[in-house]
Design a protein around this motif. Structure first.
Motif, PDB file in Angstrom:
ATOM      1  N   PHE A  73       0.819  -1.209   0.000  1.00  0.00           N
ATOM      2  CA  PHE A  73       0.000   0.000   0.000  1.00  0.00           C
ATOM      3  C   PHE A  73       0.857   1.265   0.000  1.00  0.00           C
ATOM      4  O   PHE A  73       0.325   2.369  -0.125  1.00  0.00           O
ATOM      5  CB  PHE A  73      -0.951  -0.010   1.193  1.00  0.00           C
ATOM      6  N   VAL A  74       2.165   1.091   0.117  1.00  0.00           N
ATOM      7  CA  VAL A  74       3.078   2.226  -0.060  1.00  0.00           C
ATOM      8  C   VAL A  74       2.914   2.812  -1.461  1.00  0.00           C
ATOM      9  O   VAL A  74       3.136   4.006  -1.691  1.00  0.00           O
ATOM     10  CB  VAL A  74       4.535   1.778   0.178  1.00  0.00           C
ATOM     11  N   LEU A  75       2.479   1.977  -2.395  1.00  0.00           N
ATOM     12  CA  LEU A  75       2.318   2.412  -3.791  1.00  0.00           C
ATOM     13  C   LEU A  75       1.117   3.327  -3.984  1.00  0.00           C
ATOM     14  O   LEU A  75       0.960   3.918  -5.060  1.00  0.00           O
ATOM     15  CB  LEU A  75       2.172   1.193  -4.704  1.00  0.00           C
ATOM     16  N   ALA A 122      11.382   5.928  -7.427  1.00  0.00           N
ATOM     17  CA  ALA A 122      12.160   5.550  -6.250  1.00  0.00           C
ATOM     18  C   ALA A 122      11.328   4.709  -5.292  1.00  0.00           C
ATOM     19  O   ALA A 122      11.821   3.730  -4.712  1.00  0.00           O
ATOM     20  CB  ALA A 122      12.683   6.801  -5.542  1.00  0.00           C
ATOM     21  N   VAL A 123      10.047   5.079  -5.114  1.00  0.00           N
ATOM     22  CA  VAL A 123       9.166   4.318  -4.231  1.00  0.00           C
ATOM     23  C   VAL A 123       8.951   2.900  -4.772  1.00  0.00           C
ATOM     24  O   VAL A 123       9.064   1.912  -4.040  1.00  0.00           O
ATOM     25  CB  VAL A 123       7.804   5.030  -4.057  1.00  0.00           C
ATOM     26  N   VAL A 124       8.666   2.803  -6.063  1.00  0.00           N
ATOM     27  CA  VAL A 124       8.412   1.492  -6.682  1.00  0.00           C
ATOM     28  C   VAL A 124       9.665   0.622  -6.613  1.00  0.00           C
ATOM     29  O   VAL A 124       9.608  -0.554  -6.225  1.00  0.00           O
ATOM     30  CB  VAL A 124       7.947   1.667  -8.143  1.00  0.00           C
ATOM     31  N   ALA A 131      10.247  -2.842  -4.385  1.00  0.00           N
ATOM     32  CA  ALA A 131      10.639  -4.091  -5.044  1.00  0.00           C
ATOM     33  C   ALA A 131      11.904  -4.666  -4.415  1.00  0.00           C
ATOM     34  O   ALA A 131      11.990  -5.874  -4.143  1.00  0.00           O
ATOM     35  CB  ALA A 131      10.850  -3.844  -6.536  1.00  0.00           C
ATOM     36  N   VAL A 132      12.888  -3.815  -4.170  1.00  0.00           N
ATOM     37  CA  VAL A 132      14.150  -4.270  -3.567  1.00  0.00           C
ATOM     38  C   VAL A 132      13.913  -4.788  -2.146  1.00  0.00           C
ATOM     39  O   VAL A 132      14.405  -5.856  -1.764  1.00  0.00           O
ATOM     40  CB  VAL A 132      15.187  -3.124  -3.563  1.00  0.00           C
ATOM     41  N   ALA A 133      13.160  -4.026  -1.353  1.00  0.00           N
ATOM     42  CA  ALA A 133      12.932  -4.397   0.045  1.00  0.00           C
ATOM     43  C   ALA A 133      12.172  -5.720   0.165  1.00  0.00           C
ATOM     44  O   ALA A 133      12.551  -6.595   0.955  1.00  0.00           O
ATOM     45  CB  ALA A 133      12.173  -3.290   0.761  1.00  0.00           C
ATOM     46  N   LEU A 134      11.097  -5.884  -0.611  1.00  0.00           N
ATOM     47  CA  LEU A 134      10.304  -7.109  -0.521  1.00  0.00           C
ATOM     48  C   LEU A 134      11.049  -8.311  -1.075  1.00  0.00           C
ATOM     49  O   LEU A 134      10.955  -9.421  -0.534  1.00  0.00           O
ATOM     50  CB  LEU A 134       8.974  -6.934  -1.253  1.00  0.00           C
ATOM     51  N   GLY A 137      11.525   8.726  -1.613  1.00  0.00           N
ATOM     52  CA  GLY A 137      10.484   8.949  -2.607  1.00  0.00           C
ATOM     53  C   GLY A 137       9.207   9.498  -2.004  1.00  0.00           C
ATOM     54  O   GLY A 137       8.598  10.427  -2.547  1.00  0.00           O
ATOM     55  N   VAL A 138       8.782   8.935  -0.869  1.00  0.00           N
ATOM     56  CA  VAL A 138       7.551   9.395  -0.214  1.00  0.00           C
ATOM     57  C   VAL A 138       7.697  10.839   0.258  1.00  0.00           C
ATOM     58  O   VAL A 138       6.774  11.655   0.120  1.00  0.00           O
ATOM     59  CB  VAL A 138       7.185   8.475   0.962  1.00  0.00           C
TER      60      VAL A 138
END
Length: 296
Positions: A79-81, A108-110, A114-117, A270-271
């Motif tokens: 839901f960060v997206l 940057a958010v996307v 992706a990297v974190a998950l 990004g946020v």
């Protein structure tokens, strides 16, 4: 896992679409600085606003399915997206413009998510949680919310007050999702009767209503750049903690923490950048004069 990811992404998209459509509907009704009894009647006559309500309901259904079929540690961070999706949809629906800085922040958010998950690789999808796990989680979350609200009320209108209300909102959202996961699972396994008789159903309704109330206070307490990061990042962080402590979900540790931290850093950056954009402020009503233009 794929099903839960798809439904979580659909929920984030639907929430973003609901925000934009309701904002567009609100822009078409007469403005007033005072409470106006006819406001809801005006909005109900706006098809675009009603479409926003439909999108909101769709988001709730998609989130429920995602939580019932996948780990909390995957569903909620997605839901960060919602924030970058909201701004992207606004460029089409509201014919607004997003600067290169805005698109870079969204990317940057996307990328960070992706990297974190990928690095965390969350696992586990427990369906039954004993009360000895729920009681401390509920006590801690409720206590944190109360402390944050009291801290906010002691501060004047501004960034600190908005951040405190934003964090309180995030904790309430995370607990709502955690409780919803169990109640929806009960609905899937045993039907409507089990859903209506499990205490988690009323728990998530209570925390959900509290989250909406706290959200409104956060939006009015100070600038979006203070409240939105607290809500977006706080929800993901608290949901991750609840997934691990309550539902016994797991994430990779060791050297995998390095790329996870890199992903989180990209998300935070990004946020923060997105929250500073005039277009983001206009969608929350903070700055109504910049709906059709956006400066870097």
């Amino acid at each position: 896992m794929l099903l839960s990811v798809l439904f979580a992404l659909s929920a984030a998209f639907s929430n973003a679409l609901a925000t934009v459509l309701q904002r567009k509907g609100a822009l078409g009704v007469p403005r007033s600085d005072k409470l106006r009894a006819g406001l809801m009647l005006d909005l109900l006559r706006r098809p675009v606003w009603l479409a926003g309500i439909v999108a909101m309901i769709t988001a709730a259904v998609c989130q429920a399915v995602a939580l019932a079929t996948g780990p909390l540690t995957i569903v909620q961070p997605l839901f960060v997206l919602e924030l970058p999706l909201t701004l992207a949809i606004a460029t089409v629906v509201l014919r607004a413009r997003l600067s290169r800085t805005g698109w870079a922040a969204a990317f940057a958010v996307v990328a960070g998510l992706a990297v974190a998950l990928t690095a965390a690789s969350p696992e586990g999808n427990r369906t039954q949680v004993p009360m000895d796990r729920w009681i401390p989680a509920l006590a801690v979350c409720a206590g944190v919310i109360v402390c944050l609200v009291l801290a906010a009320l002691r501060r004047p209108v501004g960034r600190t007050r908005a951040a405190c209300f934003g964090l309180a909102t995030a904790v309430a959202y995370a607990m709502t999702a955690a409780l919803m996961k169990t109640s929806v699972r009960a609905l899937d396994d045993s039907g409507v009767t089990a859903f209506l008789t499990t205490w988690q159903t009323y728990g998530f309704a209570l925390f959900g209503a509290s989250a909406l109330f706290l959200l409104e206070n956060a939006m009015q307490a100070g600038p979006l750049v203070a409240s939105q990061p607290a809500i977006t990042l706080g929800d993901a962080s608290v949901s991750l903690a609840l997934g691990i402590t309550v539902y016994s979900e797991s994430v990779r540790t060791g050297w995998w923490l390095l790329p996870q931290l890199l992903g989180v850093a990209l998300i935070v950056a990004g946020v923060l950048m997105l929250s500073r954009l005039p277009l983001a402020r206009s969608l929350t009503g903070e700055d109504r004069s910049t709906v059709n233009a956006e400066a870097s």
